[in-house]
Enzyme design. Structure first.
Site, mmCIF file in Angstrom:
data_model
loop_
_atom_site.group_PDB
_atom_site.id
_atom_site.type_symbol
_atom_site.label_atom_id
_atom_site.label_comp_id
_atom_site.label_asym_id
_atom_site.label_seq_id
_atom_site.Cartn_x
_atom_site.Cartn_y
_atom_site.Cartn_z
ATOM 1 C CG HIS A 58 12.037 0.969 -41.132
ATOM 2 N ND1 HIS A 58 12.188 0.052 -42.060
ATOM 3 C CD2 HIS A 58 12.352 0.294 -40.186
ATOM 4 C CE1 HIS A 58 12.381 -1.120 -41.580
ATOM 5 N NE2 HIS A 58 12.307 -1.201 -40.097
ATOM 6 C CB THR B 50 19.786 8.986 -27.837
ATOM 7 O OG1 THR B 50 19.992 9.827 -26.671
ATOM 8 C CG2 THR B 50 18.385 8.688 -27.661
ATOM 9 N NE ARG C 65 19.020 14.470 -20.520
ATOM 10 C CZ ARG C 65 19.401 14.603 -21.760
ATOM 11 N NH1 ARG C 65 20.341 14.153 -22.423
ATOM 12 N NH2 ARG C 65 18.286 15.448 -22.373
ATOM 13 C CE LYS D 140 22.933 6.140 -7.013
ATOM 14 N NZ LYS D 140 22.170 4.882 -6.089
HETATM 15 C C1 LIG Z 1 19.445 1.844 -12.857
HETATM 16 C C2 LIG Z 1 19.372 1.062 -11.495
HETATM 17 C C3 LIG Z 1 20.021 0.025 -11.299
HETATM 18 C C4 LIG Z 1 19.540 2.427 -10.369
HETATM 19 O O1 LIG Z 1 19.541 1.899 -9.077
HETATM 20 P P1 LIG Z 1 20.085 2.853 -7.814
HETATM 21 O O2 LIG Z 1 21.894 2.986 -8.203
HETATM 22 O O3 LIG Z 1 19.599 2.241 -6.565
HETATM 23 O O4 LIG Z 1 19.628 4.233 -8.366
HETATM 24 P P2 LIG Z 1 18.686 5.229 -7.499
HETATM 25 O O5 LIG Z 1 17.442 4.415 -7.235
HETATM 26 O O6 LIG Z 1 19.535 5.780 -6.409
HETATM 27 O O7 LIG Z 1 18.449 6.266 -8.522
HETATM 28 C C5 LIG Z 1 19.103 7.255 -8.867
HETATM 29 C C6 LIG Z 1 18.260 8.475 -9.810
HETATM 30 O O8 LIG Z 1 17.933 7.740 -10.932
HETATM 31 C C7 LIG Z 1 16.507 7.625 -11.283
HETATM 32 N N1 LIG Z 1 16.379 6.303 -11.800
HETATM 33 C C8 LIG Z 1 16.916 5.095 -11.383
HETATM 34 N N2 LIG Z 1 16.305 4.088 -12.229
HETATM 35 C C9 LIG Z 1 15.808 4.930 -13.210
HETATM 36 C C10 LIG Z 1 15.101 4.451 -14.451
HETATM 37 N N3 LIG Z 1 14.926 3.128 -14.898
HETATM 38 N N4 LIG Z 1 14.368 5.403 -15.210
HETATM 39 C C11 LIG Z 1 14.386 6.402 -14.939
HETATM 40 N N5 LIG Z 1 15.065 7.056 -13.876
HETATM 41 C C12 LIG Z 1 15.570 6.342 -13.080
HETATM 42 C C13 LIG Z 1 16.093 7.589 -9.672
HETATM 43 O O9 LIG Z 1 14.590 8.438 -9.780
HETATM 44 C C14 LIG Z 1 16.877 8.574 -9.085
HETATM 45 O O10 LIG Z 1 16.528 10.001 -9.553
HETATM 46 P P3 LIG Z 1 16.649 11.140 -8.469
HETATM 47 O O11 LIG Z 1 18.030 11.078 -7.755
HETATM 48 O O12 LIG Z 1 16.282 12.481 -9.064
HETATM 49 O O13 LIG Z 1 15.559 10.694 -7.191
HETATM 50 C C15 LIG Z 1 17.742 0.644 -11.251
HETATM 51 O O14 LIG Z 1 16.949 2.047 -10.842
HETATM 52 C C16 LIG Z 1 17.156 -0.097 -12.475
HETATM 53 O O15 LIG Z 1 16.728 0.610 -13.226
HETATM 54 N N6 LIG Z 1 17.397 -1.338 -12.243
HETATM 55 C C17 LIG Z 1 16.978 -2.071 -13.487
HETATM 56 C C18 LIG Z 1 16.329 -3.358 -13.159
HETATM 57 C C19 LIG Z 1 16.053 -4.210 -14.225
HETATM 58 O O16 LIG Z 1 15.823 -4.048 -15.347
HETATM 59 N N7 LIG Z 1 15.696 -5.644 -13.618
HETATM 60 C C20 LIG Z 1 15.805 -6.648 -14.828
HETATM 61 C C21 LIG Z 1 16.679 -7.784 -14.432
HETATM 62 S S1 LIG Z 1 18.074 -7.707 -15.216
#
Ligand SMILES: CC(C)(COP(=O)(O)OP(=O)(O)OC[C@H]1O[C@@H](n2cnc3c(N)ncnc32)[C@H](O)[C@@H]1OP(=O)(O)O)[C@@H](O)C(=O)NCCC(=O)NCCS
Length: 201
Positions: free
Chosen positions: A116, A172, A187, A190
């Site tokens: 908006h 973004t 950001r 991985k």
């Molecule tokens: C994105 C995701 C899959 C990553 O899982 P992962 O590969 O096991 O990643 P890790 O847990 O090793 O995290 C890696 C880094 O990212 C950060 N991170 C992971 N998920 C994050 C999130 N949602 N927001 C901010 N930071 C996040 C972790 O703190 C970690 O940071 P560090 O290295 O400084 O400690 C998982 O964290 C996630 O958000 N899953 C979504 C779950 C969901 O919404 N489910 C609904 C059903 S569809």
């Protein structure tokens, strides 16, 4: 007692029938609507004549799917095949949103190519609802993307194939294929190396 009189499988059949009847009721309004299902009841469908939906998609209840024809662009929303949009998904376009195949969203995901007004005094001097709707750019989402719960994808963003967006993230900027992004703003946390990607293609 109640579950004996009205077993769960009957309830599931009732829901399935209701969803298919509702989809049949709205499907002719779309530019193209393949073999997909909009589960009863969406929150808002608008501008269906600008929306193309492929096969095998499921939209859970509370869907907001809106294409606003406001003049500057002819809006379009194109959704490929075999995606699952969990509850409360909000997809809104004044410009263009193109989604590939096999998207999985968590609940309450927002994908918007518009806002908006601009960030200037002229915009801020009128209430948000009265500001002209503007788009900073199109959104493209590749294949096999997973958007976690409460993700927001903002205007002008391209998300590559195989991307995972962590829960509550705000995207973004563009996200390269085969990476995981998280946070606000999102950001890369991985990624597969480009040589690994090349090796597997
Ligand atoms: C994105 C995701 C899959 C990553 O899982 P992962 O590969 O096991 O990643 P890790 O847990 O090793 O995290 C890696 C880094 O990212 C950060 N991170 C992971 N998920 C994050 C999130 N949602 N927001 C901010 N930071 C996040 C972790 O703190 C970690 O940071 P560090 O290295 O400084 O400690 C998982 O964290 C996630 O958000 N899953 C979504 C779950 C969901 O919404 N489910 C609904 C059903 S569809």
């Amino acid at each position: 007692m109640l579950s004996f009189l009205y077993p769960h499988f009957l309830f599931r059949i009732y829901c399935g029938v209701k969803n298919h009847i509702y989809t049949g009721y709205v499907r002719s309004r779309f530019a193209h609507f393949g073999n997909s299902v909009i589960q009863y009841l969406p929150y808002q469908l608008l501008g269906e004549q600008f929306i193309h939906i492929g096969d095998g998609n499921v939209f859970e209840p509370g869907l907001q799917l809106t294409a606003w024809n406001l003049g500057e662009h002819t809006p379009e929303i194109r959704i490929g095949n075999d995606s699952l949009f969990r509850k409360g998904c909000h997809i809104t376009a004044v410009n263009s949103i193109v989604i590939g195949n096999h998207l999985l969203t968590g609940t309450n995901v927002l994908i918007t190519d518009n806002a908006h007004g601009n960030s200037d005094y002229l915009s801020w001097s009128v209430p948000p609802i009265e500001r002209p709707v503007v788009s900073k750019g199109k959104i493209i989402i590749g294949d096999r993307v997973w958007l976690g719960n409460n993700v927001c994808v903002l205007p002008g963003v391209t998300i590559g194939d195989g991307v995972i967006v962590g829960a509550n993230s705000v995207v973004t900027h563009d996200v390269p294929s085969y990476s995981i992004v998280a946070g606000n703003p999102a950001r890369i946390v991985k990624a597969l190396s480009s040589s690994e990607v090349a090796k597997r293609q």
